[in-house]
Design a protein around this motif. Structure first.
Motif, PDB file in Angstrom:
ATOM      1  N   GLN A  77       0.837  -1.197   0.000  1.00  0.00           N
ATOM      2  CA  GLN A  77       0.000   0.000   0.000  1.00  0.00           C
ATOM      3  C   GLN A  77       0.872   1.246   0.000  1.00  0.00           C
ATOM      4  O   GLN A  77       2.019   1.221   0.435  1.00  0.00           O
ATOM      5  CB  GLN A  77      -0.887   0.064   1.257  1.00  0.00           C
ATOM      6  N   THR A  89      -0.121   5.860   0.101  1.00  0.00           N
ATOM      7  CA  THR A  89      -1.204   6.761   0.486  1.00  0.00           C
ATOM      8  C   THR A  89      -2.248   6.926  -0.617  1.00  0.00           C
ATOM      9  O   THR A  89      -3.265   7.579  -0.406  1.00  0.00           O
ATOM     10  CB  THR A  89      -0.660   8.150   0.874  1.00  0.00           C
ATOM     11  N   ASN A 130      -3.381   4.014  -2.665  1.00  0.00           N
ATOM     12  CA  ASN A 130      -4.244   2.846  -2.848  1.00  0.00           C
ATOM     13  C   ASN A 130      -3.583   1.622  -2.238  1.00  0.00           C
ATOM     14  O   ASN A 130      -2.438   1.674  -1.765  1.00  0.00           O
ATOM     15  CB  ASN A 130      -4.508   2.598  -4.335  1.00  0.00           C
ATOM     16  N   SER A 164      -9.431   2.864   1.041  1.00  0.00           N
ATOM     17  CA  SER A 164     -10.014   4.166   0.726  1.00  0.00           C
ATOM     18  C   SER A 164      -9.706   4.608  -0.693  1.00  0.00           C
ATOM     19  O   SER A 164     -10.430   5.410  -1.273  1.00  0.00           O
ATOM     20  CB  SER A 164      -9.533   5.220   1.728  1.00  0.00           C
ATOM     21  N   GLY A 165      -8.632   4.063  -1.287  1.00  0.00           N
ATOM     22  CA  GLY A 165      -8.317   4.369  -2.678  1.00  0.00           C
ATOM     23  C   GLY A 165      -9.061   3.496  -3.669  1.00  0.00           C
ATOM     24  O   GLY A 165      -8.938   3.696  -4.880  1.00  0.00           O
ATOM     25  N   HIS A 193      -6.741   8.694   4.466  1.00  0.00           N
ATOM     26  CA  HIS A 193      -6.372   7.283   4.478  1.00  0.00           C
ATOM     27  C   HIS A 193      -6.224   6.836   5.925  1.00  0.00           C
ATOM     28  O   HIS A 193      -5.366   7.349   6.643  1.00  0.00           O
ATOM     29  CB  HIS A 193      -5.039   7.121   3.726  1.00  0.00           C
ATOM     30  N   GLN A 196      -3.492  10.412  -0.408  1.00  0.00           N
ATOM     31  CA  GLN A 196      -4.417  10.933   0.584  1.00  0.00           C
ATOM     32  C   GLN A 196      -3.683  11.403   1.840  1.00  0.00           C
ATOM     33  O   GLN A 196      -2.577  10.955   2.145  1.00  0.00           O
ATOM     34  CB  GLN A 196      -5.426   9.842   0.943  1.00  0.00           C
TER      35      GLN A 196
END
Length: 252
Positions: free
Chosen positions: A43, A45, A47, A110-111, A200, A245
């Motif tokens: 991961q 920030t 995705n 969140s992505g 995120h 994010q």
């Protein structure tokens, strides 16, 4: 004596979500985190790109060793990458049935990246949600678990599945502010300013802060309100260490 929260979750190397978020949130809220890693992830920030589940014997060895030494006052479960891992936790949770459990049903990053196998959802419905003191889905997760587009109806459906309480968060809804709905023996809606930008790790932050509150002896409504206040403060001073994010600034 400082209360303890047993955290079972995945590792996000960006530090935005996962165990880093859990450690920071539990610690900032006045409890001590003990940890069991359920998965490593690829991961940043922006995705999530890959999930590497921890073998079940390794996960259970982590939990059994630390619980034998340090009994928790609350449990927080985050990323469970597949049904096999989730199923393996059920005997552990039954042995700790008197310990409050906060379940954050992590399904999608969140992505937009997928974090859990699609066939995890039935096991969440049938086995983990009924064991949860509080389940803390965002609106897309609540919809995936219940089929209800309305957050209040989804919260009631989750309680109908056996959860003690459901805190359905509205950060993903297209509304001017963020409305979070706590459904249980009593029902409340709290509204928070919608902070600009995207973030995120808010779900991990909320669930871990709530678990810390329960470990400290607060009631579910008290712990839920304090956790929401903690998240709002963390978002108001969010960090942007990467190209994606922002990350909640989790501090006392």
């Amino acid at each position: 004596m400082t209360p303890v929260v047993l955290v079972i979750s995945g590792h996000d190397p960006s530090g935005g979500a996962g165990l880093v978020a859990d450690i920071q949130s539990v610690s900032a809220c006045g409890a001590h985190p003990t940890l069991a890693i359920s998965a490593l992830t690829e991961q940043d920030t922006r995705n999530a790109y890959a999930v590497f589940p921890v073998p079940v014997p390794q996960l259970l060895a982590q939990i059994q060793r630390v619980v034998a030494d340090i009994r928790p006052q609350a449990i927080k479960i985050g990323l469970l990458p597949n049904p096999t891992i989730a199923q393996s936790l059920l005997p552990v949770l039954d042995r700790l049935a008197d310990v409050p459990l906060v379940l954050d049903p992590v399904l999608i990053a969140s992505g937009g990246g997928t974090l859990a196998d699609a066939d995890l959802t039935p096991l969440l419905r049938e086995a983990l949600i009924p064991r949860a003191t509080v389940v803390t889905p965002n609106l897309p997760e609540a919809q995936a678990l219940t089929g209800c587009p309305d957050p209040v109806e989804a919260g009631h459906a989750l309680v109908g599945m056996g959860a003690g309480w459901a805190l359905v968060t509205g950060g993903d809804a297209a509304t001017p502010d963020v409305a979070n709905h706590l459904i249980g023996p009593e029902c409340t809606t709290t509204r928070w300013p919608r902070r600009p930008g995207s973030f995120h790790g808010t779900g991990c932050t909320l669930a871990s802060a709530l678990a810390a509150g329960l470990a400290l002896g607060r009631s579910v409504p008290e712990a839920a309100l304090a956790a929401q206040q903690f998240v709002d403060r963390a978002l108001s001073t969010a960090l942007r260490p990467g190209r994606g994010q922002a990350i909640p600034h989790r501090q006392r």
